[in-house]
Design a protein around this motif. Sequence first.
Motif, PDB file in Angstrom:
ATOM      1  N   LEU A 161      13.369  26.014 -87.323  1.00  0.00           N
ATOM      2  CA  LEU A 161      13.428  25.069 -86.183  1.00  0.00           C
ATOM      3  C   LEU A 161      11.469  25.485 -85.985  1.00  0.00           C
ATOM      4  O   LEU A 161      11.104  24.368 -85.818  1.00  0.00           O
ATOM      5  N   ALA A 162      11.222  26.490 -85.814  1.00  0.00           N
ATOM      6  CA  ALA A 162       9.881  26.794 -85.529  1.00  0.00           C
ATOM      7  C   ALA A 162       9.399  28.163 -85.865  1.00  0.00           C
ATOM      8  O   ALA A 162       9.995  29.048 -86.299  1.00  0.00           O
ATOM      9  N   THR A 163       7.964  27.928 -86.085  1.00  0.00           N
ATOM     10  CA  THR A 163       7.334  29.546 -86.329  1.00  0.00           C
ATOM     11  C   THR A 163       6.215  29.478 -85.375  1.00  0.00           C
ATOM     12  O   THR A 163       5.353  28.765 -85.189  1.00  0.00           O
ATOM     13  N   PHE A 164       6.119  30.729 -84.757  1.00  0.00           N
ATOM     14  CA  PHE A 164       5.516  31.094 -83.795  1.00  0.00           C
ATOM     15  C   PHE A 164       4.341  31.841 -84.336  1.00  0.00           C
ATOM     16  O   PHE A 164       4.250  32.800 -84.845  1.00  0.00           O
ATOM     17  N   HIS A 165       2.913  31.301 -84.373  1.00  0.00           N
ATOM     18  CA  HIS A 165       1.707  31.920 -84.904  1.00  0.00           C
ATOM     19  C   HIS A 165       0.908  32.568 -83.471  1.00  0.00           C
ATOM     20  O   HIS A 165       0.479  31.871 -82.812  1.00  0.00           O
ATOM     21  N   MET A 166       1.254  33.864 -83.345  1.00  0.00           N
ATOM     22  CA  MET A 166       0.486  34.216 -81.992  1.00  0.00           C
ATOM     23  C   MET A 166      -0.783  34.916 -82.347  1.00  0.00           C
ATOM     24  O   MET A 166      -1.189  35.755 -83.402  1.00  0.00           O
ATOM     25  N   LEU A 167      -1.889  34.263 -81.763  1.00  0.00           N
ATOM     26  CA  LEU A 167      -2.999  34.482 -82.198  1.00  0.00           C
ATOM     27  C   LEU A 167      -3.888  35.431 -81.207  1.00  0.00           C
ATOM     28  O   LEU A 167      -3.729  35.506 -79.894  1.00  0.00           O
ATOM     29  N   ASP A 168      -5.047  35.985 -81.639  1.00  0.00           N
ATOM     30  CA  ASP A 168      -5.916  37.077 -80.757  1.00  0.00           C
ATOM     31  C   ASP A 168      -7.225  36.175 -80.957  1.00  0.00           C
ATOM     32  O   ASP A 168      -7.702  36.457 -81.888  1.00  0.00           O
ATOM     33  N   THR A 169      -7.850  35.804 -80.000  1.00  0.00           N
ATOM     34  CA  THR A 169      -8.953  34.971 -79.853  1.00  0.00           C
ATOM     35  C   THR A 169     -10.015  35.888 -79.206  1.00  0.00           C
ATOM     36  O   THR A 169     -11.136  35.377 -78.941  1.00  0.00           O
ATOM     37  N   ARG A 170      -9.881  37.062 -78.766  1.00  0.00           N
ATOM     38  CA  ARG A 170     -10.749  37.993 -78.154  1.00  0.00           C
ATOM     39  C   ARG A 170     -11.562  39.074 -78.985  1.00  0.00           C
ATOM     40  O   ARG A 170     -12.621  39.437 -78.997  1.00  0.00           O
ATOM     41  N   GLN A 171     -10.784  39.439 -79.940  1.00  0.00           N
ATOM     42  CA  GLN A 171     -10.994  40.845 -80.591  1.00  0.00           C
ATOM     43  C   GLN A 171     -12.019  40.530 -81.712  1.00  0.00           C
ATOM     44  O   GLN A 171     -12.548  41.532 -82.042  1.00  0.00           O
ATOM     45  N   PHE A 172     -11.772  39.327 -82.337  1.00  0.00           N
ATOM     46  CA  PHE A 172     -12.690  39.091 -83.396  1.00  0.00           C
ATOM     47  C   PHE A 172     -13.504  38.080 -83.443  1.00  0.00           C
ATOM     48  O   PHE A 172     -14.147  37.560 -84.375  1.00  0.00           O
TER      49      PHE A 172
ATOM     50  N   MET B  78     -13.760  32.032 -84.029  1.00  0.00           N
ATOM     51  CA  MET B  78     -13.093  32.479 -82.798  1.00  0.00           C
ATOM     52  C   MET B  78     -12.005  33.617 -83.296  1.00  0.00           C
ATOM     53  O   MET B  78     -11.657  34.300 -82.543  1.00  0.00           O
ATOM     54  N   THR B  79     -11.746  33.471 -84.373  1.00  0.00           N
ATOM     55  CA  THR B  79     -10.440  34.307 -84.940  1.00  0.00           C
ATOM     56  C   THR B  79     -11.024  35.496 -85.721  1.00  0.00           C
ATOM     57  O   THR B  79     -10.180  36.538 -86.224  1.00  0.00           O
ATOM     58  N   GLY B  80     -12.053  35.491 -86.314  1.00  0.00           N
ATOM     59  CA  GLY B  80     -12.389  36.357 -87.572  1.00  0.00           C
ATOM     60  C   GLY B  80     -11.888  35.868 -88.815  1.00  0.00           C
ATOM     61  O   GLY B  80     -10.991  35.135 -88.722  1.00  0.00           O
ATOM     62  N   ALA B  81     -12.494  36.086 -89.902  1.00  0.00           N
ATOM     63  CA  ALA B  81     -12.166  35.608 -91.176  1.00  0.00           C
ATOM     64  C   ALA B  81     -10.760  36.071 -91.550  1.00  0.00           C
ATOM     65  O   ALA B  81     -10.115  35.229 -92.034  1.00  0.00           O
ATOM     66  N   ALA B  82     -10.603  37.300 -91.311  1.00  0.00           N
ATOM     67  CA  ALA B  82      -9.316  37.765 -91.848  1.00  0.00           C
ATOM     68  C   ALA B  82      -8.098  37.267 -91.130  1.00  0.00           C
ATOM     69  O   ALA B  82      -7.156  36.384 -91.721  1.00  0.00           O
ATOM     70  N   GLN B  83      -8.237  36.800 -89.643  1.00  0.00           N
ATOM     71  CA  GLN B  83      -7.268  36.380 -88.940  1.00  0.00           C
ATOM     72  C   GLN B  83      -6.903  34.543 -89.314  1.00  0.00           C
ATOM     73  O   GLN B  83      -5.873  33.846 -89.679  1.00  0.00           O
ATOM     74  N   GLU B  84      -8.322  34.090 -89.708  1.00  0.00           N
ATOM     75  CA  GLU B  84      -8.355  32.658 -89.956  1.00  0.00           C
ATOM     76  C   GLU B  84      -7.443  32.456 -91.473  1.00  0.00           C
ATOM     77  O   GLU B  84      -6.762  31.588 -91.602  1.00  0.00           O
TER      78      GLU B  84
ATOM     79  N   ASP C 128     -16.978  35.711 -82.415  1.00  0.00           N
ATOM     80  CA  ASP C 128     -18.413  35.930 -82.323  1.00  0.00           C
ATOM     81  C   ASP C 128     -18.471  35.954 -80.641  1.00  0.00           C
ATOM     82  O   ASP C 128     -18.014  35.237 -80.108  1.00  0.00           O
ATOM     83  N   ASP C 129     -19.932  36.280 -80.252  1.00  0.00           N
ATOM     84  CA  ASP C 129     -20.256  36.219 -78.980  1.00  0.00           C
ATOM     85  C   ASP C 129     -20.530  34.754 -78.674  1.00  0.00           C
ATOM     86  O   ASP C 129     -20.734  33.938 -79.388  1.00  0.00           O
ATOM     87  N   GLN C 130     -20.136  34.498 -77.277  1.00  0.00           N
ATOM     88  CA  GLN C 130     -20.360  32.907 -76.752  1.00  0.00           C
ATOM     89  C   GLN C 130     -21.693  32.731 -77.088  1.00  0.00           C
ATOM     90  O   GLN C 130     -22.748  33.487 -76.652  1.00  0.00           O
ATOM     91  N   ALA C 131     -21.802  31.605 -77.406  1.00  0.00           N
ATOM     92  CA  ALA C 131     -23.147  30.826 -77.586  1.00  0.00           C
ATOM     93  C   ALA C 131     -23.823  30.292 -76.517  1.00  0.00           C
ATOM     94  O   ALA C 131     -23.289  30.271 -75.504  1.00  0.00           O
ATOM     95  N   CYS C 132     -25.243  30.527 -76.415  1.00  0.00           N
ATOM     96  CA  CYS C 132     -26.090  30.056 -75.331  1.00  0.00           C
ATOM     97  C   CYS C 132     -25.695  30.649 -74.117  1.00  0.00           C
ATOM     98  O   CYS C 132     -25.732  30.254 -73.045  1.00  0.00           O
ATOM     99  N   GLY C 133     -25.239  32.073 -74.301  1.00  0.00           N
ATOM    100  CA  GLY C 133     -25.217  33.063 -73.073  1.00  0.00           C
ATOM    101  C   GLY C 133     -23.732  32.313 -72.020  1.00  0.00           C
ATOM    102  O   GLY C 133     -23.821  32.788 -71.027  1.00  0.00           O
ATOM    103  N   ASP C 134     -22.984  31.712 -72.811  1.00  0.00           N
ATOM    104  CA  ASP C 134     -21.723  31.555 -72.142  1.00  0.00           C
ATOM    105  C   ASP C 134     -21.835  30.367 -70.967  1.00  0.00           C
ATOM    106  O   ASP C 134     -22.906  30.035 -70.730  1.00  0.00           O
ATOM    107  N   GLY C 135     -20.809  29.991 -70.282  1.00  0.00           N
ATOM    108  CA  GLY C 135     -20.993  29.178 -69.156  1.00  0.00           C
ATOM    109  C   GLY C 135     -20.554  27.748 -69.857  1.00  0.00           C
ATOM    110  O   GLY C 135     -20.204  27.467 -71.130  1.00  0.00           O
ATOM    111  N   TRP C 136     -20.722  26.521 -68.930  1.00  0.00           N
ATOM    112  CA  TRP C 136     -20.811  25.346 -69.451  1.00  0.00           C
ATOM    113  C   TRP C 136     -22.148  24.782 -69.859  1.00  0.00           C
ATOM    114  O   TRP C 136     -22.927  24.780 -69.293  1.00  0.00           O
ATOM    115  N   LYS C 137     -22.267  24.528 -71.199  1.00  0.00           N
ATOM    116  CA  LYS C 137     -23.475  24.235 -71.677  1.00  0.00           C
ATOM    117  C   LYS C 137     -23.591  23.062 -72.727  1.00  0.00           C
ATOM    118  O   LYS C 137     -22.546  22.841 -73.348  1.00  0.00           O
TER     119      LYS C 137
END
Length: 508
Positions: free
Chosen positions: A297-308, A331-337, A310-319
């Motif tokens: 029926l479904a496969t759940f791919h549970m992701l980690d978008t913090r640990q791997f 966002m994921t790192g190469a291995a997780q991607e 890159d730093d937020q571009a342009c100092g973070d925020g709405w830009k």
Amino acid sequence: MTMLHRRTFILGGVATAGTLALSGRSATAAAPFPFKLGVASGEPAASSVVLWTRLAPTPLNADGHGGMPDADVTVDWQIAADQRFGSIVTSGTVTARYADAHSVHVVAGGLAPDAEYYYRFRAQGHLSAVGRTRTAPAPGTAGRELTMAFASCSHYEEGYFTAYRRMAEDRPDLILHLGDYIYEYGPKTGRVREHLGGEIVSLADYRRRHAQYKTDPDLQAAHAVAPWLVVPDDHEVENNYATLVRADSTPALTAAQWTARRTAAYRAYYENMPLRPAQAPVGTGIPLHRRVPWGTLATFHMLDTRQFRDDQACGDGWKVCAAADTAGRTMTGAAQESWLLDGLARQDATWDILGQQVFFAQQLRSGGTANMDAWDGYRASRKRIQQGWRDRNVRNPLVLTGDIHSAWAGDLKADYASPSSAVVGTELVCTSISSGGNGTADTVVPYQATNPHLRFFSDRRGYTRTTISRTQVRADFRAVPVVTEHGSAATTIASFVILDGRPGLQEL
Ligand code: FE
Ligand code: CA
């Protein structure tokens, strides 16, 4: 016997044998009730599920040990086919270790697929509350229709957890939590309740914060009703961190102190969640991205978008930020991607569901600004994943999202700059359980003219309930009018369906 609490554990209902089998422990029957953090289950597979509890008779102690002695404690567990435990299916004993803050993660195996069970624990002469859980369908089978609710962002101070209670009352088969399960901040006055201690930094701090949240009866009800699949976002550690880069500067920490803080946060997260031992922290990290099959029926791919990431571009925020478009940003790192795209290529199930944290679709606001903490700050990463699932002919990619304290639904586009380009997937964004307080009745999609693929918005608190079958996913956006008072009813404020083989939202 008369001194024993009436909830005294009697194995299989055979009083004499049960009492004898547990002799030596009745002496501790006068110990205070240790199950004040409730019970939980998670990570359902076709033949196993994780059972969790953590012993803490006085959960709010500053040392994070909840009033437990510096000693290991034996915990018995049982799984039954019925709520009264007349028919025990399996049982066992596990050690709750002081070193683990007396948390236990039991992998209970030998279960039947696509089946409902009840479980409970016994320790120190007391029985826990009873939890309900279930297994996934057998490999190669679709099983029954699946009711899955998902939620995020439960700030203890900003509102009561009424939405967790209403979610529990739906009795879903499965619950996903997509992050910001706790918040790290110190207390602020003038809110409905207060965090204990200051901003959390040490292992003891994180353990006590998790314990404070877990004392909430509405949260306990949601854990007890169904197995959970959890992934953290930023606030389980610290606001908007990226890998080992902090976004905040207070409290001031050396690099070594910050790494130690993140490590402590991951450890406390594992201790307090119904995760498999495969997700236990290793070194300074925690291996969280994982696939959870639900038959065909479904496969759940549970992701980690913090640990791997890159730093937020342009100092973070709405830009407006050209650097956000840099090729190779991740966002994921190469291995997780690679792991994600390999898993999507398998086409094991009708629905490929990505359980992840931050807004996935493009969302441009005033002057073309975008959220640098979301996938808009990692556009090349998003493009590789979207193109990757197209290249692999993924039939039904569905992205689930939390983080932004408002509910959204949208179509995912091959090219967000071109409204006529193909719809290649669907995104459902749950609102917060309580973060942001009551919210408003506003349902006008912000900047919809520049984001025509975004179809629904709500500023209320609540959760999203999905009903998943072979032919469609139905999504009901559930909302409560207030979280600053107890007792609000939840109502469905919008519903959509996603049809098999046809990406994008259909309005009901
Ligand atoms: Fe949040
Ligand atoms: Ca967040």
